[in-house]
Design an enzyme around this catalytic site. Structure first.
Site, mmCIF file in Angstrom:
data_model
loop_
_atom_site.group_PDB
_atom_site.id
_atom_site.type_symbol
_atom_site.label_atom_id
_atom_site.label_comp_id
_atom_site.label_asym_id
_atom_site.label_seq_id
_atom_site.Cartn_x
_atom_site.Cartn_y
_atom_site.Cartn_z
ATOM 1 N N CYS A 2 60.347 7.972 -15.563
ATOM 2 C CA CYS A 2 60.623 6.572 -15.861
ATOM 3 C C CYS A 2 59.299 5.813 -15.935
ATOM 4 O O CYS A 2 58.389 6.065 -15.161
ATOM 5 C CB CYS A 2 61.507 5.876 -14.832
ATOM 6 S SG CYS A 2 63.101 6.643 -14.617
ATOM 7 N N ARG A 27 56.982 9.490 -19.999
ATOM 8 C CA ARG A 27 57.550 9.640 -18.663
ATOM 9 C C ARG A 27 59.072 9.713 -18.673
ATOM 10 O O ARG A 27 59.698 10.052 -17.663
ATOM 11 C CB ARG A 27 57.147 8.457 -17.774
ATOM 12 C CG ARG A 27 55.657 8.316 -17.587
ATOM 13 C CD ARG A 27 55.360 7.109 -16.740
ATOM 14 N NE ARG A 27 55.789 7.309 -15.380
ATOM 15 C CZ ARG A 27 55.049 7.818 -14.421
ATOM 16 N NH1 ARG A 27 53.816 8.189 -14.690
ATOM 17 N NH2 ARG A 27 55.503 7.976 -13.217
ATOM 18 N N TRP A 75 64.312 7.996 -17.480
ATOM 19 C CA TRP A 75 64.675 9.412 -17.463
ATOM 20 C C TRP A 75 65.801 9.494 -16.448
ATOM 21 O O TRP A 75 65.591 9.297 -15.245
ATOM 22 C CB TRP A 75 63.477 10.257 -17.032
ATOM 23 C CG TRP A 75 63.718 11.732 -17.151
ATOM 24 C CD1 TRP A 75 63.489 12.516 -18.245
ATOM 25 C CD2 TRP A 75 64.220 12.605 -16.139
ATOM 26 N NE1 TRP A 75 63.835 13.813 -17.981
ATOM 27 C CE2 TRP A 75 64.278 13.912 -16.707
ATOM 28 C CE3 TRP A 75 64.639 12.440 -14.822
ATOM 29 C CZ2 TRP A 75 64.731 15.014 -15.986
ATOM 30 C CZ3 TRP A 75 65.094 13.544 -14.111
ATOM 31 C CH2 TRP A 75 65.130 14.820 -14.697
ATOM 32 N N ASN A 101 61.875 3.012 -10.493
ATOM 33 C CA ASN A 101 61.579 4.412 -10.743
ATOM 34 C C ASN A 101 61.714 5.126 -9.415
ATOM 35 O O ASN A 101 61.200 4.639 -8.412
ATOM 36 C CB ASN A 101 60.146 4.510 -11.298
ATOM 37 C CG ASN A 101 59.732 5.928 -11.559
ATOM 38 O OD1 ASN A 101 60.554 6.832 -11.533
ATOM 39 N ND2 ASN A 101 58.458 6.129 -11.804
ATOM 40 N N GLY A 102 62.415 6.262 -9.381
ATOM 41 C CA GLY A 102 62.581 6.994 -8.122
ATOM 42 C C GLY A 102 64.055 7.204 -7.837
ATOM 43 O O GLY A 102 64.896 7.061 -8.732
ATOM 44 N N GLU A 487 53.332 31.332 -19.656
ATOM 45 C CA GLU A 487 53.030 29.999 -20.190
ATOM 46 C C GLU A 487 53.407 29.901 -21.679
ATOM 47 O O GLU A 487 53.939 28.892 -22.128
ATOM 48 C CB GLU A 487 51.536 29.696 -19.954
ATOM 49 C CG GLU A 487 51.011 28.395 -20.508
ATOM 50 C CD GLU A 487 51.703 27.141 -19.978
ATOM 51 O OE1 GLU A 487 52.486 27.225 -19.027
ATOM 52 O OE2 GLU A 487 51.468 26.073 -20.569
ATOM 53 N N LYS A 491 56.085 27.242 -23.175
ATOM 54 C CA LYS A 491 55.765 26.289 -24.259
ATOM 55 C C LYS A 491 56.833 26.343 -25.342
ATOM 56 O O LYS A 491 57.290 25.315 -25.824
ATOM 57 C CB LYS A 491 54.402 26.591 -24.914
ATOM 58 C CG LYS A 491 53.164 26.242 -24.150
ATOM 59 C CD LYS A 491 52.914 24.777 -23.946
ATOM 60 C CE LYS A 491 53.591 24.241 -22.741
ATOM 61 N NZ LYS A 491 53.083 24.240 -21.471
ATOM 62 N N GLU A 494 60.143 24.822 -24.127
ATOM 63 C CA GLU A 494 60.077 23.373 -23.918
ATOM 64 C C GLU A 494 60.248 22.587 -25.206
ATOM 65 O O GLU A 494 60.951 21.585 -25.237
ATOM 66 C CB GLU A 494 58.715 22.984 -23.312
ATOM 67 C CG GLU A 494 58.577 23.280 -21.852
ATOM 68 C CD GLU A 494 57.203 22.890 -21.324
ATOM 69 O OE1 GLU A 494 57.143 22.241 -20.278
ATOM 70 O OE2 GLU A 494 56.180 23.227 -21.952
ATOM 71 N N HIS A 510 61.969 47.844 -17.115
ATOM 72 C CA HIS A 510 62.952 47.656 -16.038
ATOM 73 C C HIS A 510 64.004 46.621 -16.414
ATOM 74 O O HIS A 510 64.533 45.942 -15.541
ATOM 75 C CB HIS A 510 62.231 47.258 -14.744
ATOM 76 C CG HIS A 510 61.220 48.268 -14.316
ATOM 77 N ND1 HIS A 510 61.567 49.508 -13.839
ATOM 78 C CD2 HIS A 510 59.866 48.249 -14.346
ATOM 79 C CE1 HIS A 510 60.469 50.200 -13.569
ATOM 80 N NE2 HIS A 510 59.430 49.447 -13.882
ATOM 81 N N LYS A 609 57.202 14.110 -18.463
ATOM 82 C CA LYS A 609 55.846 14.601 -18.189
ATOM 83 C C LYS A 609 55.550 14.584 -16.699
ATOM 84 O O LYS A 609 54.883 15.455 -16.183
ATOM 85 C CB LYS A 609 54.854 13.702 -18.928
ATOM 86 C CG LYS A 609 53.433 14.090 -18.742
ATOM 87 C CD LYS A 609 52.858 14.652 -20.001
ATOM 88 C CE LYS A 609 51.590 15.387 -19.774
ATOM 89 N NZ LYS A 609 51.739 16.823 -20.052
HETATM 90 C C1 G6P Z 1 56.737 18.761 -15.806
HETATM 91 C C2 G6P Z 1 55.922 18.810 -17.072
HETATM 92 C C3 G6P Z 1 55.139 20.111 -17.131
HETATM 93 C C4 G6P Z 1 54.287 20.260 -15.879
HETATM 94 C C5 G6P Z 1 55.119 20.141 -14.607
HETATM 95 C C6 G6P Z 1 54.226 20.023 -13.387
HETATM 96 O O1 G6P Z 1 57.730 19.726 -15.847
HETATM 97 O O2 G6P Z 1 56.759 18.684 -18.205
HETATM 98 O O3 G6P Z 1 54.315 20.116 -18.269
HETATM 99 O O4 G6P Z 1 53.650 21.500 -15.901
HETATM 100 O O5 G6P Z 1 55.920 18.966 -14.655
HETATM 101 O O6 G6P Z 1 53.533 18.807 -13.480
HETATM 102 P P1 G6P Z 1 52.152 18.490 -12.818
HETATM 103 O O7 G6P Z 1 51.827 17.095 -13.274
HETATM 104 O O8 G6P Z 1 52.366 18.572 -11.340
HETATM 105 O O9 G6P Z 1 51.158 19.481 -13.289
#
Ligand code: G6P
Length: 614
Positions: A2, A27, A75, A101-102, A487, A491, A494, A510, A609
Site C-alpha cells: 500500500c 507497492r 494492496w 497501510n498495515g 531465481e 522471475k 512472477e 528424483h 514490491k
Molecule cells: C516481494 C517482492 C520480491 C522480493 C521479496 C522480498 O515478494 O516482490 O521481489 O524479493 O518481496 O523483499 P525484500 O525487499 O525483503 O528483498
C-alpha cells in the site's frame, strides 16, 4: 505494501498526490483513492477499483481543489479489491478521512465494540474500524483529533502507517507509524507524507523518518511536531535524501524492469565503488572491518530473507562457507520467526532485504536480536526499517528498484555478499593472496562482462517468442548456479504467470524428470565450471526424453551447445561470480516472454514490491 501520500501547503494538493501515488504504485495497485478539503471547505473523497490512472479519469470533472489532502494505493489484505474497500475511509460523523497501510490484528474485537455503540460498517476493511474507533473516542469524549488518535492507537494491536485529516480543521494532518514505514518531507511552509521518499524527492530533500509509535502533527504555518503516545514531544532528526529524479523515471525504456536489467553493469560498479581495490589486492566492506572480531569468531552465520533476497542468501552461504570456512544456514524469515529457532550469542544473523521493510524479515531480525545474536543488514533502501534495526550492515547502492520483479537488487546483493565473504576471509586469513588476486581481477571485470551478457537481449527476445505459450518450465543449475535456477523460475512465474520450477540439476532424477516430454522447456545453466561434466549428463538425460533444452553456456562451448536445442553464450568468469552473469539471460527471458504475452511487467497481478504484512 500500500502506498500512502499526503500534502499540506499552499499548492494544489491533487496533482502532487496523483504523481506521488504513481511513484508508489509498485507497492500495491488494486485500488486507489484520495481525500481533499476543497477551497470551498468540502471534504471530497474519490475512490476507484484498479489503478491510479482510473482515479485520474473519474476525477476529471470533479472538484479536486484544495491545498490539503491524503491519497492511497492499495494492496488488499482485509476485503477484496473494490471501490468500497479502497481508502480513504470516512468516519460515521463524515468528518474524518483516514488512509492506512498495515494490518489491525484486533480489528474484530474493536469492530464488535463499536457495533455495540451503534456504528455500522460499509467495507470489510480493518482500516474502516480504525477510523470509526478514532471517531468514537473523539466524539464521545469531545476530544481534539490528536488526543483521539493517541488514545485509539493504545487500543490497537498490529501494524500501521496512517494519515488522517479532519474536515473541521483544514490546516492539519496527523500521521502515525508502527512497523510500517512513513516519511515526512519538509518544504518551505509545506509538508509531504509518503510511504517512502520517492514521491517527495522532487519537492524537497529534507525528510524525517518516523519511528515506531511516533505520532506527527503537520499544521499549516507551524514546524513539524512529533509526539509519543503520552503526548511527550520527541526530538526530530531531519535527514537529507540522496535520491535523484532520473532514478525514478523509465528513462526511455518501455518498462522499469528492462531499465533495471540493463543498468546492472553500472549498479554493480556503484556497489563496488570504494570497496574493491584491485591494485592493493584488497576488498574492504567497512562494516566487516569495524566488527571483525565478532564476525571472525562467530559460531555460525544465519542468513534470513524472503523471495529473491533469499535466493541471494543461498549464494551468500556458498561464498562465506567457501572463503571463510564458517558454517552458514539460510532461512526463510517467515519460517525462522515462528520456529522457536536456536539462536543467540555468538551467532551472526545476516538479514537481506531490498526494501528494508519486509515484515517477516524485520520480525526475524527482532527475534534474533532479542535472543542475543549480532545482526548484519544487507539492504538497498537507505534509511528503511531493517537497516535501522541492525547492529551494522552494508547497503547495496543499486538505486531505487521500481519494477516489482527484483533484478538489479539481486545482483547487488550477490555482489555485497561476495565482498563480505572476501573481506572476512582476508581478515581471517582464510584466503591466499593469489586466490584473492584472481577473484578480485575477475570481480573488477564483471561490469564489462555483464554488458556482454546483455548483448544476448535480441537473441533472447526471438527465443521468447517460441516459448510464449509454454505452460511449464524447468530451470536447472548446480553449485553457485542452483540459486540462479530458482531465481530464473521465480522471475518467469512472477511476471508471465507460467508455472516454473527451479531445481538443483541432479535432483531432476528424483521426480521432475517424470514431467519431461516434447512440450517441456528446460533451461540448463551449464557454464564452464567444475560441475560442467555433471550438467552434460543432465542435459543428455533430458534430451533422451525429448525435452527441449535452452542451455546457458560459456563462450566457445562445443559440447553442450551441440546437444541443446538453443544456446545462449556468456563470457567466462570464476565460478563464485558466475551468478552475476548467468542471472542476466534468465531475467531477460522472463521479461520478453511476459511482454509477448501482453502482461503488466512492472506491476504483475497479486504481487507487491514491499511486503510489509506477514
Ligand atoms: C516481494 C517482492 C520480491 C522480493 C521479496 C522480498 O515478494 O516482490 O521481489 O524479493 O518481496 O523483499 P525484500 O525487499 O525483503 O528483498
Amino acid at each position: 505494501m500500500c502506498g500512502i501520500v499526503g500534502y499540506l501547503g499552499s499548492r494544489d494538493a491533487f496533482p502532487i498526490l496523483i504523481k506521488g501515488l504513481k511513484r508508489l504504485e509498485y507497492r500495491g495497485y488494486d485500488s486507489a483513492g484520495v481525500a481533499l478539503i476543497s477551497q470551498t471547505n468540502h471534504l471530497n473523497v474519490y475512490k476507484v477499483k484498479g489503478k491510479v490512472s482510473g482515479l485520474e479519469q473519474v476525477t476529471e470533472r470533479e472538484d479536486t481543489s484544495g491545498t490539503i489532502g491524503i491519497a492511497h494505493t492499495r494492496w488488499a489484505t482485509h476485503g477484496e479489491p473494490s471501490q468500497v474497500n479502497a481508502h480513504p475511509h470516512v468516519s460515521a460523523s463524515g468528518q474524518l478521512a483516514l488512509i492506512h497501510n498495515g494490518i489491525i490484528e484486533n480489528y474484530n474485537v474493536l469492530k464488535e465494540k463499536l457495533e455495540k455503540k451503534g456504528y455500522t460498517f460499509k467495507s470489510s476493511t480493518d482500516t474502516e474500524v480504525l477510523v470509526q474507533l478514532i471517531d468514537y473516542i473523539k466524539e464521545s469524549g469531545k476530544l481534539d483529533l490528536l488526543t483521539a488518535v493517541r488514545l485509539a492507537l493504545r487500543e490497537v494491536i498490529g501494524a500501521y502507517a496512517l494519515a488522517i485529516l479532519d474536515h473541521n480543521d483544514p490546516d492539519q494532518i496527523i500521521v502515525a507509524r508502527k512497523s510500517s514505514p512513513l516519511v515526512i518531507g519538509i518544504g518551505e511552509n509545506e509538508f509531504f507524507i509518503a510511504s517512502d521518499a520517492t514521491p517527495i524527492v522532487e519537492f524537497t530533500d529534507k525528510v524525517v523518518y518516523l519511528e515506531d509509535e511516533d505520532i506527527a502533527i503537520l499544521r499549516r504555518g507551524e514546524p513539524l511536531k512529533v509526539v509519543d503516545f503520552s503526548n511527550v514531544e520527541l526530538n526530530l532528526e531531519v535527514q537529507t535524501i540522496e535520491l535523484n529524479l532520473g532514478q525514478l523515471e523509465k528513462g526511455g525504456y518501455p518498462h522499469f524492469m528492462l531499465k533495471e536489467i540493463v543498468e546492472q553493469p553500472d549498479c554493480i560498479q556503484d556497489c563496488m565503488r570504494g570497496r574493491l581495490h584491485v591494485e592493493d589486492n584488497n576488498v574492504i566492506l567497512s562494516a566487516i572491518i569495524d566488527h571483525k572480531e565478532k564476525l571472525i569468531h562467530a559460531k555460525r552465520f544465519i542468513i534470513i530473507a524472503c523471495g529473491t533476497s533469499w535466493h541471494a542468501g543461498l549464494i551468500g552461504r556458498q561464498l562465506i562457507e567457501n572463503y571463510c570456512r564458517i558454517p552458514v544456514q539460510v532461512e526463510y524469515a517467515s519460517e525462522f520467526r515462528y520456529s522457536n529457532p536456536v539462536v543467540g550469542e555468538g551467532d551472526v544473523v545476516i538479514a537481506i532485504s531490498q526494501s528494508g521493510e519486509t515484515a517477516d524479515t524485520l520480525a526475524a531480525v527482532e527475534l534474533a536480536r532479542n535472543r542475543g545474536a549480532f545482526i548484519y543488514g544487507i539492504c538497498n533502501a537507505v534509511g528503511s526499517s531493517i537497516p535501522r534495526s541492525t547492529d551494522t550492515g552494508s547497503y547495496i547502492h543499486v538505486g531505487p528498484e521500481i519494477g516489482v520483479a527484483s533484478t538489479k537488487a539481486f545482483t547487488g546483493q550477490v555482489t555485497v555478499l561476495a565482498m563480505l565473504a572476501l573481506t572476512l576471509a582476508t581478515v581471517k586469513g582464510s584466503i591466499s593472496e593469489s586466490e584473492l588476486k584472481e577473484i578480485l581481477e575477475e570481480f573488477q571485470a564483471i561490469p564489462e562482462k555483464m554488458k556482454k551478457a546483455l548483448e544476448t537481449n535480441d537473441q533472447i527476445a526471438s527465443l521468447s517468442k517460441i516459448f510464449t505459450y509454454a505452460r511449464n518450465f524447468i530451470y536447472l543449475g548446480r553449485g553457485y548456479n542452483y540459486p540462479v535456477a530458482l531465481e530464473g523460475a521465480l522471475k518467469l512465474k512472477e511476471i508471465s504467470y507460467i508455472h516454473a520450477e527451479g531445481y538443483p540439476a541432479a535432483e531432476m532424477k528424483h521426480g521432475p524428470i517424470a514431467l519431461i516430454d516434447t512440450e517441456m522447456p528446460v533451461v540448463v545453466i551449464a557454464t564452464q565450471n567444475s560441475l560442467y561434466e555433471k550438467l552434460l549428463s543432465n542435459v543428455q538425460e533430458i534430451k533422451a526424453r525429448k525435452g527441449r533444452v535452452i542451455a546457458i553456456v560459456s563462450e566457445g562451448d562445443d559440447t553442450i551447445s551441440k546437444i541443446a536445442d538453443y544456446c545462449i553464450e556468456l563470457p567466462k568468469t570464476v565460478e563464485p561470480l558466475d551468478p552475476l552473469l548467468t542471472t542476466i539471460p534468465l531475467q531477460l527471458m522472463a521479461y520478453h516472454i511476459a511482454v509477448c504475452k501482453g502482461k503488466d511487467v512492472d506491476q504483475p497481478r497479486n504481487l507487491a514490491k514491499s511486503v510489509t504484512v506477514e
